[in-house]
Design an enzyme around this catalytic site. Structure first.
Site, PDB file in Angstrom:
ATOM      1  N   ARG A 119       0.733  -1.199   0.106  1.00  0.00           N
ATOM      2  CA  ARG A 119      -0.018  -0.053  -0.036  1.00  0.00           C
ATOM      3  C   ARG A 119       0.940   1.333  -0.049  1.00  0.00           C
ATOM      4  O   ARG A 119       0.267   2.381  -0.158  1.00  0.00           O
ATOM      5  CB  ARG A 119      -0.746  -0.153   1.109  1.00  0.00           C
ATOM      6  CG  ARG A 119      -2.017  -1.268   1.021  1.00  0.00           C
ATOM      7  CD  ARG A 119      -2.630  -1.460   2.604  1.00  0.00           C
ATOM      8  NE  ARG A 119      -3.041  -0.394   3.172  1.00  0.00           N
ATOM      9  CZ  ARG A 119      -3.629  -0.456   4.532  1.00  0.00           C
ATOM     10  NH1 ARG A 119      -3.491  -1.306   5.369  1.00  0.00           N
ATOM     11  NH2 ARG A 119      -4.100   0.548   5.043  1.00  0.00           N
ATOM     12  N   HIS A 138      -4.140  -4.262  13.465  1.00  0.00           N
ATOM     13  CA  HIS A 138      -5.369  -4.845  13.637  1.00  0.00           C
ATOM     14  C   HIS A 138      -5.420  -5.678  14.954  1.00  0.00           C
ATOM     15  O   HIS A 138      -6.396  -5.712  15.454  1.00  0.00           O
ATOM     16  CB  HIS A 138      -5.939  -5.271  12.469  1.00  0.00           C
ATOM     17  CG  HIS A 138      -6.344  -4.339  11.364  1.00  0.00           C
ATOM     18  ND1 HIS A 138      -5.338  -4.030  10.478  1.00  0.00           N
ATOM     19  CD2 HIS A 138      -7.404  -3.464  10.938  1.00  0.00           C
ATOM     20  CE1 HIS A 138      -5.719  -3.176   9.544  1.00  0.00           C
ATOM     21  NE2 HIS A 138      -6.914  -2.881   9.809  1.00  0.00           N
ATOM     22  N   ASP A 152      -6.745   5.793  14.230  1.00  0.00           N
ATOM     23  CA  ASP A 152      -7.149   4.456  13.477  1.00  0.00           C
ATOM     24  C   ASP A 152      -8.351   4.034  14.477  1.00  0.00           C
ATOM     25  O   ASP A 152      -8.678   4.414  15.432  1.00  0.00           O
ATOM     26  CB  ASP A 152      -5.952   3.649  13.443  1.00  0.00           C
ATOM     27  CG  ASP A 152      -6.130   2.810  12.310  1.00  0.00           C
ATOM     28  OD1 ASP A 152      -7.412   2.629  11.712  1.00  0.00           O
ATOM     29  OD2 ASP A 152      -4.957   2.021  11.767  1.00  0.00           O
TER      30      ASP A 152
END
Length: 386
Positions: free
Chosen positions: A192, A234, A304
């Protein structure tokens, strides 16, 4: 001898007398300029945006200010649950794949239903990076896999088209500019990034922000840099082994470039750089200080997804209310929550988050000045998007 002295004394006295008479003689006054006309002090120029925001903030209670720090997700294409979040005082929603069905006009119809106050539109965000992270099927612009090998002008062109795709669906914030940098193909973030070394990444990050400018608000993520922190944030708190000096010479550069290009938001990551602070950046006062004071960022600092802290299974981050308080106290302006259909699964509700933040203000853990500063940043962004 005595006569000579007397004569001299009389001569001096006569001279002084004559001089005195001369000075006493009236003289014609010389013309003088008239006194200057008094001028009024310049009236301070008021920033219309700041004045408007101050007026709105004066109407808000502590609880309403706390709610204004929230940006949440409600699943589904029915706008009613997302609108309920806005009506409860949240400043915005984030769109995920489950919110998007069909084409841009279909999504635009849903997002239009979220606007309760046209003078203060909600922040409607979407993760539209292109490539690995893409929510909008109609965005066909080049992704990082192509752009990191192309000249910076290609990134500007791609993100101009991407911004148009985001705006076509009615969203006004793109969480789409990756400012992380890594040359490690095994890195979680590798596919990314817009560059494999800091200077090249910085050029493309700045170009991407420039491409989105004036169409949607740009977000740089994940500060202070996921590329140096192996692991997936995550499900864990990835740790970077860099010193402060090494960070400044490397991962800092793309963020600095994007800020200089005018990015309106910076997203903090749940990442730790122990040489700077053992806490993840999203909860770190020091990283927020660096972002504001050293990089000069004056926009909205958004976290986030806050649920990621709970997903890592560490007891320290099990309490969502405590996580929210720590983030705001550290310097976050906007707390992001990608909620499931039943938020109580993770012990979360808008009322509960508002209560935690409000109680922290009442107790002094979060100063009123810090709360107002956060709300002001968010409201200024919302108003600028009206």
């Amino acid at each position: 001898m005595r006569s000579s002295r007397l004569s001299a004394l009389l001569l001096v006295m006569a001279s002084l007398t004559l001089a005195g008479c001369a000075s006493a003689t009236p003289s014609t006054p010389s013309p003088t300029a008239p006194p200057p006309t008094p001028t009024a002090a310049p009236t301070p120029t008021l920033d219309p945006l700041a004045a408007w925001v101050d007026e709105r903030m004066a109407e808000l209670s502590t609880q309403q200010k706390a709610a204004a720090l929230l940006m949440l997700h409600a699943p589904g294409t029915d706008p009613a649950p997302s609108r309920a979040l806005i009506d409860a005082g949240a400043s915005g929603v984030i769109l995920m794949g489950d919110n998007i069905a069909g084409d841009a006009p279909s999504l635009a119809g849903m997002t239009a239903a979220l606007v309760a106050d046209p003078e203060l539109p909600p922040l409607i965000g979407v993760d539209q990076e292109g490539g690995e992270v893409s929510r909008l099927d109609w965005d066909t612009a080049a992704s990082a896999a192509t752009l990191r090998e192309a000249p910076p002008a290609a990134a500007r062109e791609a993100f101009a088209a991407r911004a148009a795709s985001v705006a076509a669906g009615g969203a006004n914030v793109n969480f789409g500019v990756i400012a992380d940098v890594t040359a490690d193909p095994a890195s979680f973030i590798s596919g990314r990034v817009l560059g494999t070394e800091p200077a090249a990444a910085g050029e493309r990050v700045a170009a991407a922000v420039s491409g989105e400018r004036g169409v949607v608000a740009s977000t740089l993520k994940h500060f202070p840099g996921h590329g140096a922190a192996p692991g997936d944030s995550h499900t864990s708190i990835p740790t970077a082994p860099l010193s402060r000096a090494e960070w400044r010479a490397g991962p800092a550069l793309p963020f600095a470039a994007g800020i200089h290009a005018g990015a309106e938001l910076v997203m903090t990551g749940h990442l730790a750089y122990p040489a700077v602070d053992a806490a993840p950046a999203s909860l770190s006062p020091e990283w927020h200080r660096v972002l504001r004071e050293e990089l000069g960022f004056d926009g909205v600092v958004v976290t986030d997804d806050m649920l990621m802290l709970q997903h890592n299974g560490l007891a320290e981050y099990a309490d969502p209310g405590e996580n929210a308080v720590r983030a705001v106290a550290a310097g976050a302006d906007l707390l992001l929550y990608v909620l499931p259909a039943d938020p109580s699964e993770f012990g979360i509700s808008v009322d509960g988050l508002v209560a935690s933040i409000s109680a922290a203000v009442d107790s002094g853990r979060i100063s009123e000045e810090r709360l107002d500063d956060a709300v002001r940043h968010v409201l200024e962004l919302r108003r600028s998007l009206a």
